[in-house]
Structure formats: C-alpha cells, structure tokens
Design a protein around this motif. Structure first.
Motif, PDB file in Angstrom:
ATOM      1  N   VAL A 135     -17.167  18.334  -5.677  1.00 19.39           N
ATOM      2  CA  VAL A 135     -17.106  17.823  -7.143  1.00 19.39           C
ATOM      3  C   VAL A 135     -17.227  18.946  -7.948  1.00 19.39           C
ATOM      4  CG1 VAL A 135     -17.792  16.478  -8.919  1.00 19.39           C
ATOM      5  CG2 VAL A 135     -16.897  15.318  -6.904  1.00 19.39           C
TER       6      VAL A 135
ATOM      7  N   TRP B 141     -11.463  13.658  -2.211  1.00 17.30           N
ATOM      8  CA  TRP B 141     -10.487  12.517  -1.527  1.00 17.30           C
ATOM      9  C   TRP B 141     -10.479  12.381  -0.175  1.00 17.30           C
ATOM     10  CZ3 TRP B 141      -8.799   8.411  -4.306  1.00 17.30           C
ATOM     11  CH2 TRP B 141      -8.863   8.502  -5.690  1.00 17.30           C
TER      12      TRP B 141
ATOM     13  N   ILE C 194     -24.780   7.498   2.242  1.00 17.64           N
ATOM     14  CA  ILE C 194     -24.131   8.475   1.185  1.00 17.64           C
ATOM     15  C   ILE C 194     -24.930   8.873  -0.068  1.00 17.64           C
ATOM     16  CG2 ILE C 194     -22.080   8.877  -0.183  1.00 17.64           C
ATOM     17  CD1 ILE C 194     -20.243   7.668   1.928  1.00 17.64           C
ATOM     18  N   VAL C 195     -25.284   7.649  -0.734  1.00 16.97           N
ATOM     19  CA  VAL C 195     -26.231   8.016  -2.029  1.00 16.97           C
ATOM     20  C   VAL C 195     -27.655   8.817  -1.471  1.00 16.97           C
ATOM     21  CG1 VAL C 195     -27.577   6.813  -3.753  1.00 16.97           C
ATOM     22  CG2 VAL C 195     -25.261   5.996  -3.286  1.00 16.97           C
TER      23      VAL C 195
ATOM     24  N   GLY D 212       0.772  -1.192  -0.049  1.00 20.14           N
ATOM     25  CA  GLY D 212      -0.058   0.011   0.040  1.00 20.14           C
ATOM     26  C   GLY D 212       0.954   1.303   0.009  1.00 20.14           C
TER      27      GLY D 212
ATOM     28  N   LEU E 263     -23.071   2.358   4.508  1.00 21.04           N
ATOM     29  CA  LEU E 263     -22.467   3.371   4.396  1.00 21.04           C
ATOM     30  C   LEU E 263     -23.020   3.877   2.944  1.00 21.04           C
ATOM     31  CD1 LEU E 263     -18.714   3.441   5.214  1.00 21.04           C
ATOM     32  CD2 LEU E 263     -20.699   5.246   5.400  1.00 21.04           C
ATOM     33  N   ILE E 264     -23.031   2.953   2.143  1.00 20.68           N
ATOM     34  CA  ILE E 264     -23.475   3.401   0.687  1.00 20.68           C
ATOM     35  C   ILE E 264     -24.795   3.927   0.519  1.00 20.68           C
ATOM     36  CG2 ILE E 264     -24.357   2.188  -1.531  1.00 20.68           C
ATOM     37  CD1 ILE E 264     -22.018   0.287  -1.443  1.00 20.68           C
TER      38      ILE E 264
ATOM     39  N   ILE F 243     -13.415  10.535   0.727  1.00 15.29           N
ATOM     40  CA  ILE F 243     -13.284   9.223   0.387  1.00 15.29           C
ATOM     41  C   ILE F 243     -12.439   8.449   1.371  1.00 15.29           C
ATOM     42  CG2 ILE F 243     -12.518   7.783  -1.233  1.00 15.29           C
ATOM     43  CD1 ILE F 243     -13.340   9.658  -3.193  1.00 15.29           C
TER      44      ILE F 243
ATOM     45  N   GLY G 240     -15.786   2.733   6.934  1.00 14.39           N
ATOM     46  CA  GLY G 240     -16.131   1.459   6.419  1.00 14.39           C
ATOM     47  C   GLY G 240     -15.288   0.438   6.688  1.00 14.39           C
ATOM     48  N   SER G 241     -13.996   0.392   6.787  1.00 15.74           N
ATOM     49  CA  SER G 241     -13.064  -0.780   7.318  1.00 15.74           C
ATOM     50  C   SER G 241     -13.279  -0.900   8.709  1.00 15.74           C
ATOM     51  CB  SER G 241     -11.843  -0.348   6.947  1.00 15.74           C
ATOM     52  OG  SER G 241     -11.583   0.050   5.523  1.00 15.74           O
TER      53      SER G 241
ATOM     54  N   ILE H 155     -19.229  15.693  -1.021  1.00 13.40           N
ATOM     55  CA  ILE H 155     -18.636  14.892  -2.034  1.00 13.40           C
ATOM     56  C   ILE H 155     -19.435  15.716  -3.469  1.00 13.40           C
ATOM     57  CG2 ILE H 155     -18.483  12.887  -3.605  1.00 13.40           C
ATOM     58  CD1 ILE H 155     -17.930  11.410  -0.890  1.00 13.40           C
TER      59      ILE H 155
ATOM     60  N   ALA I  26     -14.574   7.747   4.315  1.00  8.38           N
ATOM     61  CA  ALA I  26     -15.405   6.949   4.380  1.00  8.38           C
ATOM     62  C   ALA I  26     -14.691   5.468   4.033  1.00  8.38           C
ATOM     63  CB  ALA I  26     -15.969   7.045   2.867  1.00  8.38           C
ATOM     64  N   ALA I  27     -13.656   5.383   3.419  1.00  4.57           N
ATOM     65  CA  ALA I  27     -12.873   3.942   3.553  1.00  4.57           C
ATOM     66  C   ALA I  27     -12.461   3.818   5.225  1.00  4.57           C
ATOM     67  CB  ALA I  27     -11.456   4.124   2.772  1.00  4.57           C
TER      68      ALA I  27
ATOM     69  N   ILE J 257      -7.196  17.227 -11.704  1.00  6.90           N
ATOM     70  CA  ILE J 257      -7.738  15.733 -11.925  1.00  6.90           C
ATOM     71  C   ILE J 257      -7.420  14.640 -10.961  1.00  6.90           C
ATOM     72  CG2 ILE J 257      -6.915  14.102 -13.501  1.00  6.90           C
ATOM     73  CD1 ILE J 257      -6.589  16.229 -15.775  1.00  6.90           C
ATOM     74  N   LEU J 258      -6.192  14.912 -10.468  1.00  9.84           N
ATOM     75  CA  LEU J 258      -5.741  13.826  -9.438  1.00  9.84           C
ATOM     76  C   LEU J 258      -4.884  14.356  -8.310  1.00  9.84           C
ATOM     77  CD1 LEU J 258      -6.253  10.725  -8.834  1.00  9.84           C
ATOM     78  CD2 LEU J 258      -3.910  10.584  -9.782  1.00  9.84           C
TER      79      LEU J 258
END
Lengths: 282, 310
Positions: A239, A248, A219-220, A41, A215-216, A251, A258-259, A235, A254-255, A61-62
């Motif tokens: 965006v 990010w 958020i949705v 990782g 979680l999904i 995210i 979630g974990s 988010i 959220a990750a 972009i990133l």
C-alpha cells in the motif's frame, strides 16, 4: 463509454438470467443454488473490469480483475510464502491452541457453578471488547515472528469458544442425564458420551466464529511488526508503494483462505453433528 | 420463580450468594491478583538486570517494590494503568491531544457513523432478500463469504483509496470499515426476524386484505425488532473494532487505535494499556446503551422487557 454500457448490459442480463433461474424449477436443485451466486459473482467481476477499462481508472486506485489475476499468477511463490507465514504458522497454530485451551477450561470449570457464574459474564464481556488492541502488547512480548501472531490469535479465539462450550455443556436435558445415571455412568463417562457430543453444535458455532477472528488477528498483528514476509506485512508495504494489484492479490488469497478455513470447519461440523436438527435436510 | 409459601424469605446475603455479583467479583479479584503476580514475574528480569549492572544484590522485597513502579514495564501493574487512565482522562483538558476523552471521541464518531451506515445497509439488504427470491439466492451466499474475508486486510487500502479519490481525513475510511463489519450481523438477524411471523399471522393479514406494504410495516417490521436489537449489540461491538482497526495502519494520529500504535512505536506501554482500557470501557458503554435502547423500544411497543431472540 461503450465498454461501460456493455458491462452494465452484461450485468443486467446476468441478473435477468438469475431471476429466470430463481423462479424456475432449477432453484430447487443443488446445481441451481450453486449457479445463481456464481453467475452473480462473475457478472460483478465483468462489470468491475468494464468500469475500470471504460473509465480508464488508474491502477493506483482500482486495478482491474484481470490485472489482479495476472499478479496472482506471477507472484505465486511470494503469495505462498506469505500464506504459510501468516495462515499456517500464525493463524492456524494460534487457532488450534486457543480453541483447545478454551474447551479444556470450559470442561474444568464445568464442575464449579461458582466459577461458571463468575467467568461467563466476564467472558461474554471480553468477547465484545476490541481484543485486537492487545496486538501491539503481544508483539512486544513475543517478538516479531509468528509466535506473537499466534498469541494474538489465541486470545482472540479463546473467549468465543469458551462461552459457547460452557453454554453447550449445559444443553443436555434432565431426562438424558437421568438416563445416564440409571446406567450408573460416572461424571467422566457422562461427559464423554452425552454432554460433550450434545455440546458439539455450540462448540462448532464458536469454532466457526473463530475462523475469521484467527485470520484477522494474525494479519493485524503483522501491522505492528513482522519479519519481511506475511500477508499483513505485504499489504502494508505494498500500500505504501501503491502496488495495489499486489494488495488485491493478497486480499484474494486471504478471502480464499478464510472461506476455505470456514468451509473445512463446516464440513467437520456436518460430519460430527449429523444428528442435530439443523444439519438434517428433511 | 420464588414461591413465598415454600421458600423462606431470603436474606440479603443469600441473595448476593445466589446472584452473579459474588462470583463475578471474586473472579475479577483473582484476575487482579494473577495480574500483579505476573507483573512481578515479568518485570523482575529488568530489575535484576539493572541491579547486576549496578553491582547490587536486591532482596525480594526490593524486587517486588521496583516491579510496581517501572517507567516502561513489560507488564504494567493494574494500579499503574489505572493511574495513567486517570491522568489522561480526568487530569487533562478534554481538548488536549493527550486526553483519552479526545481520542475516544474521535473513535466514537467513526464507530457511530459506521454503525448507523452498517445497520441501514443491513436492514435494506435484508428487506430486499426477504422480498426478492433472486436476491436471496444470489446475494446471500456472497454476504456470508464477505465475512470470511478479513476486512482488516482491506483497511490500509481503503484508507489509501479514499485519499486518492480526494477524501481528506480518516473518518470516511474508518466509517467504511466499521460499516463493513457491522452490517452482517444486522443482515442475518433481520432476514430471520422479517421471516419470523408465522403463516397464521400472514394469513390473518391477507384476510384483512392488507397490501404488501401494510404487511411489512404492521407485521414483519414489528416482529423483527427483538432480532434487530440482538444484532445491534453484536454490531456495535464489531463497529468499534472496525474503527480501531481503521486507526491502526500507519499515519493516524487521532483515536484510540492511533494511541495504541503510538504507545507501541515509542515504547510507552502505559499509553498502550490506558488506550486499551479506554477502548474496553467504550465498548462496555456502547453495549449497555444499546441494551437500554432495546428495553425502551420494546416497552414502547408493549412487549415484555426480554426480547425473543437470544
């Protein structure tokens, strides 16, 4: 270009290191098993940073991991507020209500084979449906605040847990039930002492699937209307403003959430179903 | 199961009672009844409101009749949804922007593309994991963690990103989301399936002096098929969810998800419900199609109809 090359080299080096570890005696130990994914990782993060820096990728972009990290550190109160709104109020409360309702319904229909035969195929079918589509309807019914998010989560987690619990309640063997009968145990005693514990591995299977779904759903549901806080709200607005570092950061939160959620349920499973073959180490 | 010598021949009625048809149908009927009751209960507020404004006192029968035909009900009655569904599929031209067939086709394209991408990716990574210990130890934990990330959180960003990179349209971002959701079940099942041949079977192939490639294609791959198809059913449902979620963030105008969003934004519950049921029907059709494919493949391979991995 030198940055890109360095990044790729570091990544390859980390991979080679992992190959060494994986084929050494270390791979059998706990530390080795933890270290390998961590190294992998970390090397991916370094590669990402190097690629963004080396190619001069625009932050629109990133963003680089370092920039995301800086945003997380700088916006902690905002992130915490979003986390409480979406995860604690929306996802967690809905998860608890939905899972509890599913287990209770499963126990209630347990005495009627007719209802089971009728509900199971429907439950199985419904768990394959894009339930997320009811989010706009529930937002219309329950308003913009966390109640509608919790309602979406309740519906999303209900069927997987129901189907798994019903399957779990059927998981005892005739011998075991006969033994309870020789003890003159009543229906509820058999349920509490034999069948519910025996169903736990199945129930936890459903509970684990549901952590992500919760979680999904939360958020949705926020995409369809929310107060001015929450992970889904942040988010979609960030965006729109091209604030991708903030996206990010959300995210990452959220990750992490979630974990951690999944991890906590897994720990509870380990503590409660230590007797099950899948949990025993040797 | 049925032993003819012991059990008398069952009449067709007994067969219906013993089977799943009757329970399923009665539960479905119960759902419809509850739905109607809920529709009356939830829509009555609006009816009473209107009546109070007009200064009239409606009877119960009038209230019930009115809750069934409202234009913008809180909860549409089942027959209203069915009528809208009929109107937007059969009555419209397939190419019309109002046709759910048209929108369903848009969603289906992204679903299939994402499903295939996800399945190929899942199988490829699974093959890598089964053959490389390093990959098993380093990639597998991240694959698990990747599923605890709510992908929908990424959906709006994937869409903006692919636009920024210069990809027009929404098929590519939707495909990415679908693939992300569908690769994991395939990956996990394929790792299990490719590892399912026992030591005795692997030893046999070794005595045949089979190479790694031969072992893979003649033993591991066929042995993994039941697992593969079990995963396919989960993956295709997940893929559809991905496609719909990809259509939700603002901006989409085509696809079932966009229909739901439009219904939500313009306060047209009937559109929303019709799109929802269209999505449900699509999901059912996809799962059944995968099931048929599974039966066909297993029969061609000479295996009995039911796969081993359930």
């Amino acid at each position: 270009m030198i940055w890109v090359a360095a990044g790729v080299l570091i990544w390859l080096g980390a991979w080679a290191l992992n190959v060494r570890i994986a084929h050494s005696a270390l791979a059998g130990t706990r530390a080795g098993r933890m270290a390998i994914p961590l190294i992998f990782g970390l090397s991916v993060l370094i590669l990402w940073e190097a690629l963004v820096f080396g190619f001069g990728v625009s932050a629109v972009i990133l963003p680089a991991p370092s920039a995301i990290g800086a945003t997380i550190a700088g916006a902690l109160p905002v992130l915490w507020g979003d986390f409480v709104q979406t995860f604690v109020k929306g996802a967690l409360s809905g998860y608890v209500m939905g899972c509890a309702a599913a287990v209770i319904v499963a126990v209630l229909i347990d005495r009627s084979p007719f209802l089971q035969k009728g509900l199971l195929p429907i439950g199985n079918f419904v768990s394959a449906l894009p339930i997320i589509g009811i989010a706009p309807i529930l937002v219309m019914w329950f308003g913009f605040d966390w109640q509608s998010k919790a309602a979406v989560v309740v519906v999303m987690v209900f069927f997987p847990v129901l189907v798994n619990t019903v399957a779990g309640l059927a998981a005892t063997e005739g011998m075991q039930r006969d033994l309870m009968k020789t003890y003159a145990a009543g229906y509820w005693q058999t349920l509490a002492k034999l069948r519910l514990p025996a169903a736990l591995p199945f129930i936890f299977n459903g509970l684990k699937i549901s952590t992500t779904l919760a979680l999904i759903g939360a958020i949705v549901a926020e995409f369809f209307g929310s107060p001015t806080r929450g992970m889904g709200f942040r988010i979609s607005t960030e965006v729109g403003r091209l604030g991708l570092d903030m996206v990010w950061a959300e995210i990452a939160v959220a990750a992490l959430a979630g974990s951690a959620f999944y991890g906590v349920v897994t720990l509870a499973e380990k503590a409660l179903t230590f007797w099950h073959p899948s949990q025993r180490q040797h | 199961m049925t032993d003819a010598a012991v059990m008398p021949r069952r009449t067709s009625w007994q067969r219906v009672r013993g089977g799943k048809m009757l329970p399923v149908l009665s539960v479905l009927c119960a759902i419809v009844v509850i739905w109607y009751a809920a529709a009356v209960w939830m829509n009555a507020t609006w009816t009473l409101d209107q009546a109070a404004r007009a200064g009239t006192e409606p009877t119960f029968a009038e209230i019930v009749a009115d809750t069934m035909v409202q234009k913008r009900p809180l909860l549409p009655a089942p027959h209203q949804v069915a009528a809208t569904l009929w109107d937007q599929t059969i009555e419209q031209k397939v190419t019309s922007k109002r046709s759910l067939v048209f929108h369903g086709w848009i969603t289906l394209q992204a679903t299939i593309l994402g499903f295939v991408t996800g399945a190929v990716l899942g199988v490829a990574v699974a093959v890598g994991i089964v053959h490389s210990r390093t990959m098993d130890l380093s990639v597998m934990p991240w694959a698990v963690i990747s599923q605890t990330i709510p992908i929908v959180a990424l959906a709006p960003m994937i869409i903006v990103l692919s636009n920024a990179v210069g990809i027009d349209g929404r098929t590519v971002p939707k495909t990415i989301i679908s693939a992300y959701l569908s690769y994991f079940p395939v990956l996990v099942s394929m790792v299990k399936g490719l590892r399912s041949p026992g030591a005795a079977q692997r030893d046999l192939l070794k005595t045949y002096n089979a190479s790694g490639m031969q072992t893979f294609f003649k033993l591991r791959l066929p042995a993994s098929l039941p697992y593969f198809f079990a995963a396919m059913k989960v993956a295709v449902a997940a893929s559809l969810i991905g496609a719909i979620v990809g259509e939700l963030p603002t901006g989409a105008i085509q696809g079932l998800g966009a229909r739901m969003l439009i219904g939500s934004q313009f306060g047209e519950p009937l559109i929303m419900w019709a799109a929802l049921f269209a999505a449900a029907i699509l999901a059912g059709v996809l799962v059944i199609a995968v099931g048929l494919l599974e039966r066909l493949a297993l029969r061609l391979m000479g295996q009995p109809g039911q796969g081993g991995a359930r």
